[in-house]
Motif scaffolding. Structure first.
Motif, short mmCIF file in Angstrom:
data_model
loop_
_atom_site.label_atom_id
_atom_site.label_comp_id
_atom_site.label_asym_id
_atom_site.label_seq_id
_atom_site.Cartn_x
_atom_site.Cartn_y
_atom_site.Cartn_z
N PRO A 147 -2.69 4.43 -4.00
CA PRO A 147 -2.49 3.12 -4.62
C PRO A 147 -2.21 2.02 -3.59
N ALA A 148 -3.09 1.04 -3.54
CA ALA A 148 -2.93 -0.07 -2.60
C ALA A 148 -3.59 -1.31 -3.16
N MET B 138 -4.29 0.66 -9.61
CA MET B 138 -4.14 0.78 -8.16
C MET B 138 -4.55 2.16 -7.66
N TYR B 139 -4.51 3.15 -8.50
CA TYR B 139 -4.88 4.52 -8.13
C TYR B 139 -6.37 4.77 -8.28
N ALA C 37 3.56 0.67 -6.77
CA ALA C 37 3.37 2.11 -6.77
C ALA C 37 4.44 2.83 -5.94
N ALA C 38 5.52 2.14 -5.61
CA ALA C 38 6.59 2.74 -4.80
C ALA C 38 7.07 4.03 -5.43
N GLY D 60 0.76 -1.23 0.00
CA GLY D 60 0.00 0.00 0.00
C GLY D 60 0.79 1.27 0.00
N GLY D 61 0.34 2.17 -0.83
CA GLY D 61 0.87 3.52 -0.84
C GLY D 61 2.22 3.67 -1.50
N ALA D 62 2.50 4.88 -1.88
CA ALA D 62 3.76 5.22 -2.55
C ALA D 62 4.96 5.00 -1.63
N GLU D 63 4.74 5.03 -0.31
CA GLU D 63 5.85 4.85 0.63
C GLU D 63 6.29 3.39 0.76
N ASP D 64 5.45 2.45 0.35
CA ASP D 64 5.76 1.02 0.47
C ASP D 64 6.71 0.63 -0.67
#
Length: 179
Positions: free
Chosen positions: A97-98, A68-69, A56-57, A47-51
Motif C-alpha cells: 500500500p502506497a 492502496m493495496y 495503511a500504517a 508508503g507501506g505498512a511501516e509508514d
C-alpha cells in the motif's frame, strides 16, 4: 504540445521516486467549467505498512484504504475533516500500500484546494489515472524538471506519526512555484 499518459510501469516505482517524478507532470480533468490541465508542483509520499503517517500504517486493510493495496496507477480519494477530498495516486506493486498526495498544481496550493478545483469526489476513487476515458488523468507534456529546482522536506500535518515518520523528507515541491 506532446501529451502522453503515464504508463502503469511509471506508477510501479517506489513511493518517493514517483512523488518526485510527478513534479512537472500535468493533472488533467473534466470539470463543470470544461477541461482543466495544470502542472503538478507539489506532492507528498506515503508508503507501506511501516509508514506511521500512511492510511495503511500497521498493514491493516480497511474499506477506506483497500484501493492502496490494489494495482498502481489508480486514484485513492478520501474526505478530510468532512470538507475536502484529497487526491492521491496509488504507486508500487499491488499488495504494497502506497500513495502520493497531490498537494499543489500551478498556483493552487493545498490538497483541499486542488480537490475542489478539479471537483474531486468519491466517484473518482479507484478510477485509473492513466486511461484516456478517465475523468482525471496525469499526463507528461514534456516539461523537464531539473533536480536543482526540487525542494524536499517533511510532510505537512503528520505529527501524530511520531518524530521519525513526521520528519521524513517525503514532501517534494518545485522551487518558486509553491508558496
Amino acid at each position: 504540445m506532446s501529451r502522453l499518459l503515464l504508463k502503469k510501469s511509471f506508477y510501479e516505482q517506489s513511493a518517493p521516486i514517483v512523488a518526485r517524478q510527478l513534479l512537472g507532470k500535468y493533472l488533467v480533468g473534466q470539470t463543470s467549467d470544461g477541461p482543466l490541465a495544470l502542472m503538478i508542483t507539489e506532492t507528498e509520499s506515503y508508503g507501506g505498512a511501516e509508514d506511521l503517517a500512511s492510511h495503511a500504517a500497521g498493514g491493516k486493510k480497511t474499506k477506506r484504504n483497500e484501493v492502496m493495496y490494489g494495482p498502481p496507477g489508480h486514484w485513492y480519494v478520501y474526505l478530510v475533516y468532512g470538507l475536502h477530498y484529497m487526491l492521491n495516486v496509488v504507486t508500487e506493486p499491488a499488495g504494497r500500500p502506497a500513495g502520493r498526495v497531490i498537494r499543489a498544481v500551478a498556483e493552487t496550493a493545498g490538497p483541499g484546494r486542488v480537490g475542489k478545483l478539479f471537483e474531486v469526489n468519491r466517484e473518482d476513487n479507484r478510477e485509473p489515472a492513466n486511461q484516456p476515458n478517465s475523468r482525471l488523468v496525469i499526463e507528461d507534456r514534456g516539461f523537464k524538471v531539473q533536480s536543482r529546482d526540487i525542494v524536499t522536506g517533511p510532510r505537512i500535518g503528520v505529527s501524530y506519526a511520531g518524530p521519525v515518520w513526521s520528519q521524513k523528507p517525503f514532501r517534494f515541491y518545485l522551487k518558486n512555484m509553491v508558496k
